[in-house]
Design a protein around this motif. Structure first.
Motif, PDB file in Angstrom:
ATOM      1  N   ASP A  55       7.330  10.406  -0.754  1.00 22.18           N
ATOM      2  CA  ASP A  55       6.955  11.442   0.211  1.00 22.18           C
ATOM      3  C   ASP A  55       7.732  11.339   1.526  1.00 22.18           C
ATOM      4  N   GLY A  56       8.674  10.398   1.608  1.00 18.65           N
ATOM      5  CA  GLY A  56       9.494  10.238   2.799  1.00 18.65           C
ATOM      6  C   GLY A  56       8.958   9.258   3.820  1.00 18.65           C
ATOM      7  N   SER A  57       7.715   8.813   3.659  1.00 12.77           N
ATOM      8  CA  SER A  57       7.160   7.843   4.614  1.00 12.77           C
ATOM      9  C   SER A  57       7.781   6.468   4.382  1.00 12.77           C
ATOM     10  N   ILE A  58       7.940   5.719   5.455  1.00 12.41           N
ATOM     11  CA  ILE A  58       8.540   4.391   5.404  1.00 12.41           C
ATOM     12  C   ILE A  58       7.449   3.368   5.137  1.00 12.41           C
ATOM     13  N   GLY A  59       7.746   2.434   4.257  1.00  8.50           N
ATOM     14  CA  GLY A  59       6.769   1.399   3.937  1.00  8.50           C
ATOM     15  C   GLY A  59       7.416   0.029   3.801  1.00  8.50           C
ATOM     16  N   THR A  60       6.582  -0.979   3.895  1.00  4.78           N
ATOM     17  CA  THR A  60       7.023  -2.359   3.693  1.00  4.78           C
ATOM     18  C   THR A  60       6.137  -2.967   2.622  1.00  4.78           C
ATOM     19  N   GLU A  61       6.760  -3.589   1.640  1.00  4.69           N
ATOM     20  CA  GLU A  61       6.044  -4.250   0.558  1.00  4.69           C
ATOM     21  C   GLU A  61       6.381  -5.731   0.580  1.00  4.69           C
ATOM     22  N   GLN A  62       5.441  -6.549   0.137  1.00  7.97           N
ATOM     23  CA  GLN A  62       5.642  -7.994   0.082  1.00  7.97           C
ATOM     24  C   GLN A  62       6.130  -8.374  -1.310  1.00  7.97           C
ATOM     25  N   ILE A  63       7.009  -9.353  -1.365  1.00  9.34           N
ATOM     26  CA  ILE A  63       7.511  -9.829  -2.653  1.00  9.34           C
ATOM     27  C   ILE A  63       7.423 -11.364  -2.690  1.00  9.34           C
ATOM     28  N   ALA A  64       6.934 -11.868  -3.809  1.00  9.88           N
ATOM     29  CA  ALA A  64       6.866 -13.303  -4.032  1.00  9.88           C
ATOM     30  C   ALA A  64       7.565 -13.605  -5.353  1.00  9.88           C
TER      31      ALA A  64
ATOM     32  N   THR B  66       0.856  -1.183   0.000  1.00 10.57           N
ATOM     33  CA  THR B  66       0.000   0.000   0.000  1.00 10.57           C
ATOM     34  C   THR B  66       0.890   1.230   0.000  1.00 10.57           C
ATOM     35  N   SER B  67       0.840   1.961  -1.091  1.00  8.94           N
ATOM     36  CA  SER B  67       1.636   3.182  -1.234  1.00  8.94           C
ATOM     37  C   SER B  67       0.814   4.373  -0.744  1.00  8.94           C
ATOM     38  N   PRO B  68       1.454   5.355  -0.086  1.00 12.84           N
ATOM     39  CA  PRO B  68       0.701   6.527   0.358  1.00 12.84           C
ATOM     40  C   PRO B  68       0.142   7.358  -0.796  1.00 12.84           C
ATOM     41  N   SER B  69       0.748   7.268  -1.967  1.00 13.12           N
ATOM     42  CA  SER B  69       0.282   8.087  -3.093  1.00 13.12           C
ATOM     43  C   SER B  69      -0.728   7.370  -3.988  1.00 13.12           C
ATOM     44  N   ILE B  70      -0.651   6.037  -4.104  1.00 13.87           N
ATOM     45  CA  ILE B  70      -1.568   5.335  -5.011  1.00 13.87           C
ATOM     46  C   ILE B  70      -2.452   4.316  -4.316  1.00 13.87           C
ATOM     47  N   GLY B  71      -2.239   4.090  -3.025  1.00 13.38           N
ATOM     48  CA  GLY B  71      -3.051   3.116  -2.290  1.00 13.38           C
ATOM     49  C   GLY B  71      -2.567   1.691  -2.527  1.00 13.38           C
ATOM     50  N   PRO B  72      -3.480   0.706  -2.377  1.00 11.71           N
ATOM     51  CA  PRO B  72      -3.086  -0.701  -2.555  1.00 11.71           C
ATOM     52  C   PRO B  72      -2.654  -0.987  -3.989  1.00 11.71           C
ATOM     53  N   PHE B  73      -1.656  -1.847  -4.146  1.00 13.60           N
ATOM     54  CA  PHE B  73      -1.165  -2.195  -5.483  1.00 13.60           C
ATOM     55  C   PHE B  73      -0.609  -3.607  -5.488  1.00 13.60           C
ATOM     56  N   SER B  74      -0.475  -4.138  -6.677  1.00 11.22           N
ATOM     57  CA  SER B  74       0.197  -5.420  -6.909  1.00 11.22           C
ATOM     58  C   SER B  74       0.764  -5.366  -8.316  1.00 11.22           C
ATOM     59  N   TYR B  75       2.082  -5.501  -8.430  1.00  6.09           N
ATOM     60  CA  TYR B  75       2.754  -5.437  -9.719  1.00  6.09           C
ATOM     61  C   TYR B  75       3.461  -6.751 -10.003  1.00  6.09           C
ATOM     62  N   ARG B  76       3.363  -7.177 -11.241  1.00  9.91           N
ATOM     63  CA  ARG B  76       4.059  -8.385 -11.669  1.00  9.91           C
ATOM     64  C   ARG B  76       5.207  -7.969 -12.577  1.00  9.91           C
ATOM     65  N   GLY B  77       6.364  -8.581 -12.359  1.00  7.31           N
ATOM     66  CA  GLY B  77       7.530  -8.250 -13.156  1.00  7.31           C
ATOM     67  C   GLY B  77       8.504  -9.404 -13.172  1.00  7.31           C
ATOM     68  N   THR B  78       9.767  -9.077 -13.331  1.00  2.63           N
ATOM     69  CA  THR B  78      10.810 -10.104 -13.323  1.00  2.63           C
ATOM     70  C   THR B  78      11.939  -9.678 -12.389  1.00  2.63           C
ATOM     71  N   MET B  79      12.609 -10.667 -11.842  1.00  4.64           N
ATOM     72  CA  MET B  79      13.817 -10.437 -11.055  1.00  4.64           C
ATOM     73  C   MET B  79      14.876 -11.357 -11.612  1.00  4.64           C
ATOM     74  N   THR B  80      16.044 -10.794 -11.889  1.00  2.63           N
ATOM     75  CA  THR B  80      17.177 -11.581 -12.363  1.00  2.63           C
ATOM     76  C   THR B  80      18.238 -11.558 -11.274  1.00  2.63           C
ATOM     77  N   ILE B  81      18.674 -12.752 -10.865  1.00  6.78           N
ATOM     78  CA  ILE B  81      19.657 -12.866  -9.788  1.00  6.78           C
ATOM     79  C   ILE B  81      20.920 -13.517 -10.332  1.00  6.78           C
ATOM     80  N   ASN B  82      22.062 -12.928  -9.994  1.00  8.27           N
ATOM     81  CA  ASN B  82      23.376 -13.495 -10.298  1.00  8.27           C
ATOM     82  C   ASN B  82      24.034 -13.830  -8.972  1.00  8.27           C
ATOM     83  N   GLN B  83      24.450 -15.076  -8.810  1.00 13.88           N
ATOM     84  CA  GLN B  83      25.053 -15.503  -7.551  1.00 13.88           C
ATOM     85  C   GLN B  83      26.442 -16.059  -7.789  1.00 13.88           C
ATOM     86  N   SER B  84      27.382 -15.620  -6.950  1.00 14.93           N
ATOM     87  CA  SER B  84      28.741 -16.140  -6.948  1.00 14.93           C
ATOM     88  C   SER B  84      29.099 -16.406  -5.495  1.00 14.93           C
ATOM     89  N   GLY B  85      29.069 -17.672  -5.097  1.00 13.47           N
ATOM     90  CA  GLY B  85      29.246 -18.008  -3.688  1.00 13.47           C
ATOM     91  C   GLY B  85      28.060 -17.475  -2.914  1.00 13.47           C
TER      92      GLY B  85
END
Length: 133
Positions: free
Chosen positions: A121-130, A47-66
């Protein structure tokens, strides 16, 4: 006397079911992958203070070395952010290019976690990621 026999059989059946269930638990445990490199489908919600509740789908690319991880993820309006951090024993801990911190727990081909940081706007928020492959 019959009541006692039925009771004993009932206890024996419950005991057998309990033991069978406990023996199967190890097979159902999801172990974290040793390496999480690659492309993941991401869903980020909150829930963003400027747009309210949201859910976005995208991609995450991870590179791992050790234990070191780097990568990028897409977000709303096709924004892309980079991140770097560590991956140890199924947990990715990182900070992205906007100083949002991530903590994501992996099990097989999926992961769940949270991202915490400051909105525009400077407010602290927590978003969920799956994540999923």
């Amino acid at each position: 006397m019959k009541t006692v026999r039925i009771g004993r059989w009932w206890v024996a059946l419950l005991g057998a079911a309990f033991l069978a269930g406990m023996a199967g638990c190890d097979e159902l445990d999801d172990d974290p992958p040793d390496n999480v490199s690659g492309a993941w489908v991401s869903t980020i919600s909150g829930t963003s203070p400027s747009i309210g509740p949201f859910s976005y789908r995208g991609t995450m690319t991870i590179n791992q070395s050790g234990q070191t991880v780097t990568g990028s993820y897409t977000y709303r309006d096709n924004q892309t952010f980079t991140f770097s951090g560590t991956y140890d024993d199924g947990t990715l801990v990182a900070v992205d290019s906007e100083n949002w911190s991530m903590r994501i727990e992996f099990e097989d081909d999926s992961a769940d976690g949270s991202m915490t940081g400051a909105y525009e706007d400077g407010s602290i928020g927590t978003e969920q990621i799956a994540l999923a492959r």
